[in-house]
Enzyme design. Structure first.
Site, PDB file in Angstrom:
ATOM      1  NE  ARG A 106       7.771  -2.543   6.066  1.00 16.73           N
ATOM      2  CZ  ARG A 106       6.148  -2.742   6.249  1.00 16.73           C
ATOM      3  NH1 ARG A 106       5.571  -1.681   5.444  1.00 16.73           N
ATOM      4  NH2 ARG A 106       5.963  -3.161   7.266  1.00 16.73           N
ATOM      5  NE  ARG A 150       6.203  -0.457   9.951  1.00 23.82           N
ATOM      6  CZ  ARG A 150       5.172  -0.407   9.492  1.00 23.82           C
ATOM      7  NH1 ARG A 150       4.929   0.375   8.376  1.00 23.82           N
ATOM      8  NH2 ARG A 150       4.069  -1.224   9.800  1.00 23.82           N
ATOM      9  CE  LYS A 170      -1.888  -1.336   4.031  1.00 22.54           C
ATOM     10  NZ  LYS A 170      -1.310  -2.266   4.221  1.00 22.54           N
ATOM     11  NE  ARG A 213       1.975  -4.818  11.090  1.00 24.31           N
ATOM     12  CZ  ARG A 213       2.994  -4.350  10.382  1.00 24.31           C
ATOM     13  NH1 ARG A 213       4.305  -4.998  10.505  1.00 24.31           N
ATOM     14  NH2 ARG A 213       2.741  -3.949   9.188  1.00 24.31           N
ATOM     15  NE  ARG A 267      -4.501  -1.262   9.798  1.00 27.95           N
ATOM     16  CZ  ARG A 267      -3.500  -0.926   9.229  1.00 27.95           C
ATOM     17  NH1 ARG A 267      -3.500   0.028   8.173  1.00 27.95           N
ATOM     18  NH2 ARG A 267      -2.178  -1.256   9.726  1.00 27.95           N
TER      19      ARG A 267
END
Ligand code: AP5
Length: 210
Positions: free
Chosen positions: A123, A156, A13, A167, A88
């Protein structure tokens, strides 16, 4: 264009929002980035959000609704926006409807859970501007340095495998139902997120009629 990007954690996203925003010259509103900035600045919202984000839990709807309302009131949203990571939950989507927030299109970036973990371990994010990279699929021009603002890249805290699994579970429990919500409003388009970044951007633009 007033666009919502839906998708599981790691679906792409943020990556796609950045590319589409540059192409259409509209701002991206990422609640994840806004919350991380609030944590960095030690604001009351940041203090409330920190523990929840680190555990992969959702921040309460009323906090998110307030953040989005405030951000959408800014002048740069007058010609359109991309909502990345919000809504969300069904109550967040209902709140947007009740507040008269206009949405032209909702694009869900589709990707299997099994692909997500590899994405998250690779990431790297910019702690200053929030830009997202991948050490293999989307490396920065200089290792460890953000292309956009020159700051150092970091991992992160919520990208640990056990937090990512949580998640993903939250996504399936709370967020996936939004596809049905927006399909009923005739706004939903599905795009394959398991393809090269450029190809996914092309498919999203096609879904927007651009
Ligand atoms: P948030 O920051 O929104 O995280 P998320 O939705 O879990 O999504 P991610 O940012 O992890 O992934 P992404 O889909 O943007 O993928 P990306 O482009 O980075 O939210 C964080 C937390 O804040 C939440 O857990 C919650 O606590 C809280 N929060 C935020 N909004 C909230 C809300 N509305 N309500 C309640 N709580 C809220 O890509 C991932 C990686 O893959 C990158 O390395 C990228 O380079 C790479 N990649 C991207 N596309 C491709 C591709 N096509 N091929 C190969 N690699 C790719």
């Amino acid at each position: 264009m007033r666009l919502i990007l839906l998708g599981a954690p790691g679906a792409g996203k943020g990556t796609q929002a950045e590319r589409i925003a540059a192409q259409l010259n509209i701002p991206t509103i990422s609640t994840g980035n806004i919350l991380r900035e609030a944590i960095k600045n030690g604001t009351p919202i940041g203090l409330q959000a920190k523990g929840l984000i680190d555990q992969g839990k959702l921040v309460p709807d009323d906090v998110i609704i307030g953040i989005v309302r405030e951000r959408l009131a800014k002048a740069d949203c007058a010609n359109g926006y991309i909502l990345d990571g919000v809504p969300r939950t069904i109550p967040q989507a209902q709140a947007l409807l009740e507040q008269g927030v206009e949405i032209d299109r909702v694009v869900s970036i589709e990707i299997a859970d099994e692909v997500i973990e590899g994405r998250m371990t690779g990431r790297r994010v910019c702690g200053t501007c929030g830009a997202s990279y991948h050490i293999v699929a989307n490396p920065p021009k200089t290792e460890g340095i953000c292309n956009s603002c020159g700051s150092e890249l970091m991992i992160r805290k919520d990208d640990k495998p056990e937090t990512v699994r949580h998640r993903l579970a939250v996504y399936h429990q709370e967020t996936e139902a939004l596809k049905g919500f927006y399909e009923n409003l005739g706004k939903l388009r599905l795009v394959n997120g398991d393809q090269p970044i450029e190809a996914a951007t092309r498919d999203i633009l096609a879904a927007l009629g651009e």
